[in-house]
Design an enzyme around this catalytic site. Structure first.
Site, PDB file in Angstrom:
ATOM      1  N   ASP A  23       0.872  -1.162   0.000  1.00 24.10           N
ATOM      2  CA  ASP A  23       0.000   0.000   0.000  1.00 24.10           C
ATOM      3  C   ASP A  23       0.918   1.224   0.000  1.00 24.10           C
ATOM      4  O   ASP A  23       2.081   1.124   0.422  1.00 24.10           O
ATOM      5  CB  ASP A  23      -0.877  -0.050   1.254  1.00 24.10           C
ATOM      6  CG  ASP A  23      -1.582   1.267   1.499  1.00 24.10           C
ATOM      7  OD1 ASP A  23      -2.293   1.721   0.594  1.00 24.10           O
ATOM      8  OD2 ASP A  23      -1.402   1.854   2.593  1.00 24.10           O
ATOM      9  N   ASP A  47      -0.070   5.137   0.730  1.00 24.01           N
ATOM     10  CA  ASP A  47      -0.293   6.151   1.766  1.00 24.01           C
ATOM     11  C   ASP A  47      -0.389   5.529   3.158  1.00 24.01           C
ATOM     12  O   ASP A  47      -1.176   4.615   3.382  1.00 24.01           O
ATOM     13  CB  ASP A  47      -1.573   6.936   1.463  1.00 24.01           C
ATOM     14  CG  ASP A  47      -1.409   7.775   0.219  1.00 24.01           C
ATOM     15  OD1 ASP A  47      -0.712   8.799   0.307  1.00 24.01           O
ATOM     16  OD2 ASP A  47      -1.934   7.394  -0.847  1.00 24.01           O
ATOM     17  N   GLU A  65      12.613  10.347  26.292  1.00 22.45           N
ATOM     18  CA  GLU A  65      13.266  10.326  27.600  1.00 22.45           C
ATOM     19  C   GLU A  65      14.553   9.529  27.566  1.00 22.45           C
ATOM     20  O   GLU A  65      14.537   8.305  27.646  1.00 22.45           O
ATOM     21  CB  GLU A  65      12.335   9.689  28.629  1.00 22.45           C
ATOM     22  CG  GLU A  65      11.078  10.476  28.878  1.00 22.45           C
ATOM     23  CD  GLU A  65      10.331   9.899  30.089  1.00 22.45           C
ATOM     24  OE1 GLU A  65      10.891   9.885  31.190  1.00 22.45           O
ATOM     25  OE2 GLU A  65       9.212   9.445  29.889  1.00 22.45           O
TER      26      GLU A  65
HETATM   27  P1  ADP Z   1      12.162  13.807  35.860  1.00 28.74           P
HETATM   28  O1  ADP Z   1      10.861  13.391  36.389  1.00 28.74           O
HETATM   29  O2  ADP Z   1      12.371  15.280  35.934  1.00 28.74           O
HETATM   30  O3  ADP Z   1      12.427  13.265  34.505  1.00 28.74           O
HETATM   31  P2  ADP Z   1      14.032  11.829  36.831  1.00 28.74           P
HETATM   32  O4  ADP Z   1      13.920  11.192  38.149  1.00 28.74           O
HETATM   33  O5  ADP Z   1      13.715  11.006  35.640  1.00 28.74           O
HETATM   34  O6  ADP Z   1      13.233  13.159  36.855  1.00 28.74           O
HETATM   35  O7  ADP Z   1      15.504  12.340  36.697  1.00 28.74           O
HETATM   36  C1  ADP Z   1      15.914  12.964  35.511  1.00 28.74           C
HETATM   37  C2  ADP Z   1      16.874  14.083  35.801  1.00 28.74           C
HETATM   38  O8  ADP Z   1      18.008  13.568  36.498  1.00 28.74           O
HETATM   39  C3  ADP Z   1      17.416  14.678  34.535  1.00 28.74           C
HETATM   40  O9  ADP Z   1      16.611  15.772  34.105  1.00 28.74           O
HETATM   41  C4  ADP Z   1      18.808  15.123  34.918  1.00 28.74           C
HETATM   42  O10 ADP Z   1      18.782  16.455  35.391  1.00 28.74           O
HETATM   43  C5  ADP Z   1      19.201  14.201  36.059  1.00 28.74           C
HETATM   44  N1  ADP Z   1      20.110  13.107  35.702  1.00 28.74           N
HETATM   45  C6  ADP Z   1      21.159  12.715  36.478  1.00 28.74           C
HETATM   46  N2  ADP Z   1      21.803  11.684  35.950  1.00 28.74           N
HETATM   47  C7  ADP Z   1      21.154  11.367  34.808  1.00 28.74           C
HETATM   48  C8  ADP Z   1      21.352  10.363  33.800  1.00 28.74           C
HETATM   49  N3  ADP Z   1      22.352   9.491  33.881  1.00 28.74           N
HETATM   50  N4  ADP Z   1      20.501  10.330  32.760  1.00 28.74           N
HETATM   51  C9  ADP Z   1      19.483  11.198  32.665  1.00 28.74           C
HETATM   52  N5  ADP Z   1      19.242  12.157  33.576  1.00 28.74           N
HETATM   53  C10 ADP Z   1      20.071  12.269  34.644  1.00 28.74           C
HETATM   54  N1  RBF Z   2       7.999   2.650  29.392  1.00 30.48           N
HETATM   55  C1  RBF Z   2       7.055   1.778  29.003  1.00 30.48           C
HETATM   56  O1  RBF Z   2       5.912   1.933  29.368  1.00 30.48           O
HETATM   57  N2  RBF Z   2       7.361   0.723  28.184  1.00 30.48           N
HETATM   58  C2  RBF Z   2       8.609   0.483  27.743  1.00 30.48           C
HETATM   59  O2  RBF Z   2       8.821  -0.475  27.007  1.00 30.48           O
HETATM   60  C3  RBF Z   2       9.647   1.372  28.177  1.00 30.48           C
HETATM   61  N3  RBF Z   2      10.927   1.184  27.793  1.00 30.48           N
HETATM   62  C4  RBF Z   2      11.880   2.056  28.182  1.00 30.48           C
HETATM   63  C5  RBF Z   2      13.204   1.878  27.753  1.00 30.48           C
HETATM   64  C6  RBF Z   2      14.209   2.765  28.128  1.00 30.48           C
HETATM   65  C7  RBF Z   2      15.598   2.529  27.659  1.00 30.48           C
HETATM   66  C8  RBF Z   2      13.893   3.876  28.949  1.00 30.48           C
HETATM   67  C9  RBF Z   2      14.959   4.831  29.368  1.00 30.48           C
HETATM   68  C10 RBF Z   2      12.595   4.060  29.383  1.00 30.48           C
HETATM   69  C11 RBF Z   2      11.583   3.163  29.018  1.00 30.48           C
HETATM   70  N4  RBF Z   2      10.266   3.334  29.422  1.00 30.48           N
HETATM   71  C12 RBF Z   2       9.288   2.464  29.012  1.00 30.48           C
HETATM   72  C13 RBF Z   2       9.866   4.624  30.001  1.00 30.48           C
HETATM   73  C14 RBF Z   2       9.744   4.651  31.439  1.00 30.48           C
HETATM   74  O3  RBF Z   2       8.436   4.228  31.742  1.00 30.48           O
HETATM   75  C15 RBF Z   2       9.934   6.126  31.793  1.00 30.48           C
HETATM   76  O4  RBF Z   2      11.266   6.455  31.560  1.00 30.48           O
HETATM   77  C16 RBF Z   2       9.567   6.377  33.207  1.00 30.48           C
HETATM   78  O5  RBF Z   2       8.206   6.216  33.330  1.00 30.48           O
HETATM   79  C17 RBF Z   2       9.952   7.794  33.644  1.00 30.48           C
HETATM   80  O6  RBF Z   2       9.152   8.745  33.035  1.00 30.48           O
HETATM   81 MG    MG Z   3      12.421  11.468  33.673  1.00 32.33          MG
END
Ligand code: ADP
Ligand code: RBF
Ligand code: MG
Length: 388
Positions: free
Chosen positions: A17, A19, A321
């Site tokens: 297909d 589109d 993320e």
């Molecule tokens: P949020 O809810 O804000 O995403 P998290 O608990 O996921 O919080 O933490 C993410 C934050 O942690 C990032 O925004 C960054 O400032 C900090 N951080 C520290 N180490 C790492 C890492 N290895 N990878 C990603 N973020 C990191």
């Molecule tokens: N969230 C999901 O719901 N399903 C996934 O398969 C999933 N895989 C992930 C894989 C990686 C490498 C990372 C970093 C995150 C993943 N997450 C997944 C997201 C995860 O739920 C999210 O990072 C946390 O909820 C924080 O917002």
């Molecule tokens: Mg986060």
């Protein structure tokens, strides 16, 4: 289904297909429909989207006029949409992973054809600048060249005939419920890459069937021909699919859902949605790997990231993320984060428990780390984009 119990024949021909399957154009069509319907004071609802996706334009407009009680001929409505769309087609992108599969089948000598509801006169408009892609098809059948459009099997049967293929040996790639039904009605097997979120609108998946829906994929990046008795793809890097060209995105690190570190023990940085909106829109959901750098630092770190809606948490917003595979002294909120995405690992999935999700993310981290050590991906850490 009666046929499902028959022994499945080898797949020798592939029918595509256009589109929503090869071209990322379904959204444009829907936008035009919304715009035109609103001129008549009408709103397009999701159930109507299901009736118009993948069908011939005049059939789609006839459906819309009937359902929304618009007092206009399908021809007049179609003429309006052509006015809106004919200039826009050339801006459509290819669906992620489409070219890779098309090229793979070509290199294996598997004949391929196009069976599109599009009218013949519109194919050149949609494929302008894509002549090499068009040359991959041994046959093309358009919506105005068969008596009945999808979901009728006519277009797939006519395509098989042009290819000189038995429908039993054909594999169809489709994104729309009408197209999937048409492929099944033609006695073929179908790989569905749904463009609608309403999965109920599609026929059910019957793994291993001889006629029917063979598989449902989050994107073409997940298609593994070897699972269907076809020659395997050979470009995997430690199980990941190279993303070419490398997808670069950067933005400011903002607060996320507040659960990465707390609930999972895995911090994931969130980028401000405005900066990455365009990159997110053209990227299919899934788990990716690549390189990252932060703020004024020249250091480049391995990273693994999820792009999508986190099915485990049912987010309402598509996010990117990244988890940087490096231990930082402190948080880096407010800093610029640069990402070079160079591999695709897997689709997003749901999990039975938080432990299972965490274990899977750690496995993704291991895959990323190993893949990024391979020459083809390691060299990308020197991309100028990653420099502060
Ligand atoms: P949020 O809810 O804000 O995403 P998290 O608990 O996921 O919080 O933490 C993410 C934050 O942690 C990032 O925004 C960054 O400032 C900090 N951080 C520290 N180490 C790492 C890492 N290895 N990878 C990603 N973020 C990191
Ligand atoms: N969230 C999901 O719901 N399903 C996934 O398969 C999933 N895989 C992930 C894989 C990686 C490498 C990372 C970093 C995150 C993943 N997450 C997944 C997201 C995860 O739920 C999210 O990072 C946390 O909820 C924080 O917002
Ligand atoms: Mg986060």
């Amino acid at each position: 289904m009666e046929n499902s119990r028959e022994k499945a024949q080898p797949i020798s021909h592939v029918i595509w297909d256009l589109d929503g399957t090869i071209l990322d154009s379904e959204g444009m069509f829907l936008e035009a429909m919304v715009e035109i319907a609103s001129k008549y004071g009408k709103t397009l609802t999701p159930d109507i989207e299901g009736m118009i996706t993948g069908v011939r334009p005049l059939d789609a407009w006839a459906n819309i006029a009937k359902r929304l009680e618009i007092d206009e001929t399908p021809e007049a409505l179609y003429a309006q949409s052509e006015g809106l769309l004919s200039e826009r087609w050339k801006n459509s992108r290819l669906m992620p992973g489409a070219l890779r599969i098309l090229e793979h089948f070509k290199s294996c000598g598997i004949p391929q054809a196009l069976a599109t509801s599009t009218y013949r006169c519109n194919v050149p408009k949609k494929m302008i600048g894509r002549e090499s892609l068009m040359s991959m098809f041994q046959a093309t059948v358009c919506g105005d060249e068969v008596p009945n459009g999808k979901p009728s099997p006519d277009i797939f049967l006519s395509t098989a005939e042009k290819l000189g293929a038995d429908p039993k040996n054909c594999l169809v790639f489709e994104d729309a419920p009408a197209g999937a039904k048409a492929g099944v009605a033609a006695g073929m097997r179908v790989a569905v890459i749904p463009s609608l979120t309403d999965i109920e609108a599609y026929p059910p998946v019957e793994p291993g069937c001889s006629v029917g829906i063979l598989t449902r994929l989050a994107s073409l990046l997940d298609f593994k021909p070897s699972e269907f008795g076809m020659p395997p793809l050979t470009d995997f890097v430690c199980g990941s699919v190279p993303v070419t060209p490398t997808l670069c995105m950067k933005g400011t690190v903002v607060k996320g859902f507040g659960r990465g570190s707390k609930e999972l023990g895995i911090p994931t940085a969130n980028l401000d949605s405005k900066s990455i909106a365009a990159a997110l829109a053209k990227t299919v959901t899934g788990i990716y790997l690549g390189w990252a750098s932060v703020g004024s630092s020249t250091e480049v770190h391995k990273m693994v990231m999820s792009i999508g809606w986190n099915p485990f948490y049912k987010n309402e917003k598509k996010t990117a993320e990244p988890w940087l595979l490096h231990t930082f002294e402190e948080d880096f909120y407010g800093e610029e984060l640069r990402l070079a995405v160079c591999g695709y690992i897997r689709p997003e999935s749901n999990f039975n428990s938080l432990e299972d999700l965490i274990a899977r993310i750690h496995k993704d981290g291991d895959i990323a780390s190993e893949a990024l050590d391979q020459e083809s991906m390691n060299s990308l850490k020197d991309l100028p984009f990653l420099k502060p």
